[in-house]
Design an enzyme around this catalytic site. Structure first.
Site, PDB file in Angstrom:
ATOM      1  N   THR A 287       0.828  -1.043   0.063  1.00 13.98           N
ATOM      2  CA  THR A 287      -0.113   0.091  -0.044  1.00 13.98           C
ATOM      3  C   THR A 287       0.979   1.166  -0.032  1.00 13.98           C
ATOM      4  OG1 THR A 287      -1.784   1.150   1.003  1.00 13.98           O
ATOM      5  CG2 THR A 287      -0.269   0.012   2.654  1.00 13.98           C
ATOM      6  N   GLU A 288       0.367   2.316  -0.715  1.00 14.85           N
ATOM      7  CA  GLU A 288       1.699   3.226  -1.102  1.00 14.85           C
ATOM      8  C   GLU A 288       1.821   4.062  -0.110  1.00 14.85           C
ATOM      9  OE1 GLU A 288      -1.144   2.718  -2.898  1.00 14.85           O
ATOM     10  OE2 GLU A 288      -2.102   4.696  -3.948  1.00 14.85           O
ATOM     11  N   ASN A 289       0.902   4.163   0.948  1.00 14.90           N
ATOM     12  CA  ASN A 289       1.208   4.914   2.262  1.00 14.90           C
ATOM     13  C   ASN A 289       2.022   4.392   3.140  1.00 14.90           C
ATOM     14  OD1 ASN A 289      -1.310   3.408   2.364  1.00 14.90           O
ATOM     15  ND2 ASN A 289      -1.349   4.166   4.377  1.00 14.90           N
TER      16      ASN A 289
ATOM     17  N   SER B 225       8.479   4.017  -0.297  1.00 14.88           N
ATOM     18  CA  SER B 225       7.203   3.322  -1.099  1.00 14.88           C
ATOM     19  C   SER B 225       7.185   3.606  -2.475  1.00 14.88           C
ATOM     20  CB  SER B 225       6.129   3.937  -0.373  1.00 14.88           C
ATOM     21  OG  SER B 225       5.150   3.333  -0.676  1.00 14.88           O
TER      22      SER B 225
END
Lengths: 218, 211
Positions: free
Chosen positions: B46-48, B89
């Protein structure tokens, strides 16, 4: 030099009218709400805010926007189900918006913190967000030239800090904290716990204290 | 029979190689997670700032405001999970370390151009998030979408008319009518559901090869 442990009001006293303020958080996770409230009370305006979003609900960044202190927002994702404060200001022409792809936003701040003058990035090539930007083909791939984003101030939230300014974050609330901490002239961290030097295992420090100037327990 | 949304999600899940590192976009792509069996050892990014993302907590009392996905919904961590900051990320994407990402789309062109971030309508507030980074960063980009817009116009098009997210980045398009593979030599129809390649040729303005 150790980080100055102080109150939120003392921590933000150096913020100037017109400053560029990096505000940590992804949605509300990692948002330094206490520092933002102190900044609202402090009164500095005409700010440029750099953050992933443009405020959620009525607290934190949304409250700063609602107080009319922000001239421009640089972010990746302003429009959300609960971004009504920003939406209204934007539609009324009362706030400027620069949309930056999320990874480019992070990397532009990383570059500022790392002393990189600019960098070529493949993100956004051929899209409206790269219009007017210099491009260059390297090994057959096209890249866009992107410049650093440097903050006068960074307001971030971490989980634990020691008096050296070393920080540990919690889960996905880490998000922009480490990148912003390095990218601003003055970095202020609000933390849940302040501990003595040595209490954080040096192997687990995420943001070394060299990047942190002021520490506020909330 | 055309596919239901759940059947499309199951199909995408089937085509993700075992052991892949995968990012599932917000909305319909998120539903693919339910069809990824744990023994396939597919790791969700998840990019966060997390690898090893697990499903939403079964008990709402276990929701943690510090543990959310890119859609800002509460999730869980699986054994072997890792947290990292945003620059790391997105370096995972741009650096070509993610095997697959699954995204929604307004339009995909026959060349694999993707439009999924902005309608371009006057008054619409532009918001890109991580879409452009994912589009150019993952080794393979799968799109899940309906084949036709509400007004009946095709969304698989000769050239996108919506503002672009990325150029020549989409490798597969999953729709309720068919699965399309996109490459330098054009569009191939891999599977059809309740239709035929011939019928699709009459409804789309894109040259189609059968796989």
């Amino acid at each position: 030099m150790t980080a100055l442990v102080c109150t939120a009001a003392e921590a933000v006293d150096a913020v100037q009218h017109g400053d560029t303020v990096l505000v940590g958080g992804f949605g509300m996770a990692g948002m330094p709400v206490e520092l933002i409230d102190a900044l609202i009370a402090h009164g500095a305006g005409e700010l440029t805010v750099v953050s992933n979003n443009a405020g959620n609900g009525h607290t934190g960044l949304a409250a700063l926007l609602a107080a009319g202190r922000v001239r421009k927002v640089i972010c990746s994702f302003p429009r959300q189900a609960d971004s009504w404060v920003f939406d209204e200001l934007y539609r009324a022409g009362k706030i400027e918006l620069e949309v930056v792809p999320q990874g480019t936003l992070a990397e532009r701040m990383r570059a500022a913190g790392a002393g990189i003058g600019a960098f070529y990035c493949p993100t956004g090539v051929g899209t409206p967000l790269a219009e007017g930007k210099e491009t260059r083909v390297i090994d057959g791939r096209t890249y866009v030239l992107e410049f650093p984003i440097r903050g006068d101030v960074a307001l971030i939230r971490a989980h634990t800090g020691d008096r050296m300014g070393n920080l540990v974050y919690r889960k996905t609330a880490r998000n922009f904290g480490p990148v912003m901490a390095a990218a601003a002239a003055l970095t202020i961290a609000e933390v849940r716990h302040i501990v003595e030097p040595g209490a954080i295992d040096p192997e687990t420090v995420v943001t070394p204290g060299i990047y942190v100037d002021r520490l506020v327990a909330v | 029979m055309t596919l239901s949304k759940a059947e499309m999600a199951r199909l995408v899940a089937r085509d993700i190689p075992d052991g892949s590192y995968v990012n599932l976009g917000i909305g319909q792509p998120t539903t693919v997670a339910a069809y990824l069996a744990p023994e396939r050892e597919i790791v969700l990014h998840t990019e966060n700032g997390m690898l090893g993302m697990g499903p939403p907590p079964a008990d709402p009392a276990e929701q943690d405001p510090d543990l959310i996905n890119a859609g800002k919904q509460p999730v869980t961590e699986l054994p072997g999970a890792a947290y990292f900051h945003h620059a790391d990320s997105f370096a995972m994407m741009r650096g070509g370390h993610l095997d697959v990402c699954v995204l929604g789309a307004f339009q995909v062109s026959a060349h694999g151009d993707l439009a999924n971030w902005h309608t371009g309508e006057p008054g619409a507030i532009p918001a890109v998030g991580g879409a452009m980074d994912l589009a150019i960063g993952a080794k393979q980009v799968f799109v899940m979408m309906t084949l036709f817009a509400r007004d009946g116009t095709p969304k698989l098009v000769p050239a996108c008319t919506y503002p672009l997210t990325g150029l020549a980045c989409v490798s597969r398009v999953y729709t309720e009518h068919a699965v399309f593979h996109l490459g330098p030599d054009g569009v191939r129809v891999a599977e059809t559901f309740g239709t035929t390649v011939e019928e699709l040729r009459t409804r789309l303005a894109v040259p189609l090869d059968a796989l």
